[in-house]
Design an enzyme around this catalytic site. Structure first.
Site, PDB file in Angstrom:
ATOM      1  CD  GLU A 152      -2.750  -1.587   2.492  1.00 33.26           C
ATOM      2  OE1 GLU A 152      -3.062  -0.347   3.235  1.00 33.26           O
ATOM      3  OE2 GLU A 152      -3.079  -2.524   2.927  1.00 33.26           O
ATOM      4  CG  ASN A 200      -0.895  -7.074  -0.931  1.00 39.51           C
ATOM      5  OD1 ASN A 200      -1.309  -7.625  -1.765  1.00 39.51           O
ATOM      6  ND2 ASN A 200      -1.220  -6.647   0.076  1.00 39.51           N
ATOM      7  CG  HIS A 236      -9.964  -5.732   2.134  1.00 37.14           C
ATOM      8  ND1 HIS A 236     -10.163  -6.706   2.867  1.00 37.14           N
ATOM      9  CD2 HIS A 236      -8.851  -5.435   1.966  1.00 37.14           C
ATOM     10  CE1 HIS A 236      -8.993  -6.983   3.299  1.00 37.14           C
ATOM     11  NE2 HIS A 236      -8.126  -6.304   2.910  1.00 37.14           N
ATOM     12  CD  GLU A 265      -4.574  -7.849   2.295  1.00 38.34           C
ATOM     13  OE1 GLU A 265      -5.431  -6.979   2.783  1.00 38.34           O
ATOM     14  OE2 GLU A 265      -3.488  -7.440   2.301  1.00 38.34           O
ATOM     15  CG  ASP A 267     -12.697  -8.824   3.148  1.00 35.35           C
ATOM     16  OD1 ASP A 267     -12.554  -7.970   2.539  1.00 35.35           O
ATOM     17  OD2 ASP A 267     -12.147  -8.969   4.253  1.00 35.35           O
TER      18      ASP A 267
HETATM   19  O1  9MR Z   1      -6.771  -7.704   9.131  1.00 33.99           O
HETATM   20  C1  9MR Z   1      -5.491  -6.873   9.850  1.00 33.99           C
HETATM   21  C2  9MR Z   1      -5.874  -6.437  11.217  1.00 33.99           C
HETATM   22  O2  9MR Z   1      -6.161  -7.699  11.707  1.00 33.99           O
HETATM   23  C3  9MR Z   1      -4.862  -5.510  11.741  1.00 33.99           C
HETATM   24  O3  9MR Z   1      -5.222  -5.192  12.741  1.00 33.99           O
HETATM   25  C4  9MR Z   1      -4.532  -4.398  10.583  1.00 33.99           C
HETATM   26  C5  9MR Z   1      -3.189  -3.575  11.048  1.00 33.99           C
HETATM   27  O4  9MR Z   1      -2.269  -4.384  10.885  1.00 33.99           O
HETATM   28  O5  9MR Z   1      -4.211  -5.125   9.253  1.00 33.99           O
HETATM   29  C6  9MR Z   1      -5.222  -5.893   9.031  1.00 33.99           C
HETATM   30  O6  9MR Z   1      -4.928  -6.217   7.422  1.00 33.99           O
HETATM   31  C7  9MR Z   1      -4.729  -5.407   6.668  1.00 33.99           C
HETATM   32  C8  9MR Z   1      -3.589  -5.897   5.765  1.00 33.99           C
HETATM   33  O7  9MR Z   1      -2.339  -6.060   6.490  1.00 33.99           O
HETATM   34  C9  9MR Z   1      -2.952  -4.936   4.464  1.00 33.99           C
HETATM   35  N1  9MR Z   1      -4.346  -4.675   3.561  1.00 33.99           N
HETATM   36  C10 9MR Z   1      -5.435  -4.106   4.652  1.00 33.99           C
HETATM   37  C11 9MR Z   1      -5.941  -5.234   5.666  1.00 33.99           C
HETATM   38  C12 9MR Z   1      -7.293  -4.944   6.407  1.00 33.99           C
HETATM   39  O8  9MR Z   1      -7.187  -3.763   7.005  1.00 33.99           O
END
Ligand code: 9MR
Length: 357
Positions: A152, A200, A236, A265, A267
């Site tokens: 990101e 990513n 997402h 990812e 969902d």
């Molecule tokens: O699902 C993840 C959540 O448990 C964490 O608190 C958060 C911060 O580290 O990250 C979430 O996963 C993210 C992923 O690492 C990167 N893309 C977005 C995802 C959803 O926020």
């Protein structure tokens, strides 16, 4: 037909027979036949729950630690690396013959305080990052087959986001565009030459300024021989009118550059009624979206994995963050009962059996 092709065909026979009527196989059996990896994000603390680990081992052939390999887990304390949670996932994966996708080494979110609050010079920060990439990738060399190196980095207008790694203060390439990302990929290739290296990104799945910026970066990297092997498209999804055609187009243009694409990812979050219930119409729309995403990936041989961000609605970032009245985003409900989306994914995978053979 060679002996190994014959053996593959024989091993697929039960699946091929099953797909004549309603598909009976698990996602991972159907995915293997379609030449695809089917993965999910996992949380180590849930592995001790029988329904969680049974469903995981039965349905998926790839796992990715949702948080267990991130900076704030691995580097909670300055100067020490803690691989316990990641190791637990790797052990589970090995015992269940699954691949592990690593996530993520360079991100501006959820870095430990000692890192984000400290006043490092760019030179010190470059050292800290290189050491992090090298130590974590070497620890998992041969066990984690692919890594999200950078996560990101672009905003929705396609500009690089301000970040500790880029320009606040940055690792020494502030003002030089994607050079800091390039540096991270070079360090990553040196650390584990056997790993497949991914960039990513979120909300860059269709055709938009952000995905254009990602595309331009990958094109430039490939032309100049910067070591990059893949692009992860997160997916997402929160709109029930999701159109998969721009996704297919984006997958096509990225794979034409010679990189693999992983859906990383996936969902599809749904509105919840006041009682927490989900409307059955919405479950059907959700199933259609999952099916269309699978289809877009399976259409293109460059798309080699589809991964969901968790698999049971019991454990999902949707609802635990700022989503409030949304939830139900995954393939299994909170009691591990497969939802219509599960059936749709299984059907789509089964209809593509032999894609990869
Ligand atoms: O699902 C993840 C959540 O448990 C964490 O608190 C958060 C911060 O580290 O990250 C979430 O996963 C993210 C992923 O690492 C990167 N893309 C977005 C995802 C959803 O926020």
């Amino acid at each position: 037909m060679t002996r190994s092709q014959l053996l593959t065909l024989l091993s697929l026979l039960p699946l091929l027979l099953a797909t004549g009527s309603a598909p009976q196989a698990s996602l991972r059996q159907a995915a293997a036949a379609a030449g695809l990896l089917v993965g999910t994000a996992v949380r180590p603390y849930a592995l001790s729950e029988a329904a969680y680990s049974e469903t995981l081992g039965r349905e998926f052939n790839m796992v990715e630690p949702e948080d267990a390999m991130k900076w704030w887990t691995v580097r909670r304390n300055e100067g020490a690396f803690d691989f316990q949670q990641g190791d637990q996932i790797v052990r589970f994966a090995r015992a269940h013959d699954m691949k592990v996708r690593g996530h993520c080494l360079v991100w501006d979110h959820d870095n430990p305080k000692w890192l984000s609050a400290a006043k490092f010079t760019p030179q010190q920060l470059a050292h800290v990052l290189q050491e992090h990439i090298a130590t974590e990738m070497k620890h998992y060399a041969g066990q984690v087959f692919a890594w999200d190196i950078v996560n990101e980095a672009f905003d929705e207008r396609g500009r690089l986001k301000d970040s500790i790694w880029f320009n606040q203060p940055g690792i020494g390439f502030s003002g030089e565009g994607t050079a800091y990302i390039e540096q991270a990929f070079r360090w990553a290739r040196d650390a584990d030459p056997g790993a497949v290296l991914f960039y990513n990104e979120a909300e860059a799945e269709g055709m938009n300024p952000k995905s254009d910026a990602v595309y331009a970066m990958i094109k430039d990297f490939k032309q100049r021989g910067v070591p990059i092997d893949g692009v992860g498209l997160q997916l997402h999804i929160s709109r029930l009118d999701f159109d998969a055609r721009p996704l297919a187009k984006n997958i096509a243009r990225l794979s034409a550059l010679g990189v693999q694409v992983h859906i990383t990812e996936l969902d599809v979050s749904l509105p919840l009624e006041a009682t927490g219930a989900i409307r059955s119409d919405d479950l059907q729309h959700q199933a259609d979206i999952y099916r269309n995403v699978l289809h877009a990936c399976l259409q293109n041989p460059g798309c080699t994995a589809v991964q969901t961000w968790g698999f049971t609605d019991k454990y999902s970032w949707i609802g635990s963050h700022s989503h409030g009245a949304r939830g139900g985003a995954l393939l299994f409900d909170k009691s591990y009962k497969p939802k219509p989306a599960y059936a749709a994914v299984l059907e789509e995978l089964s209809s593509q059996a032999m894609r990869g053979h």
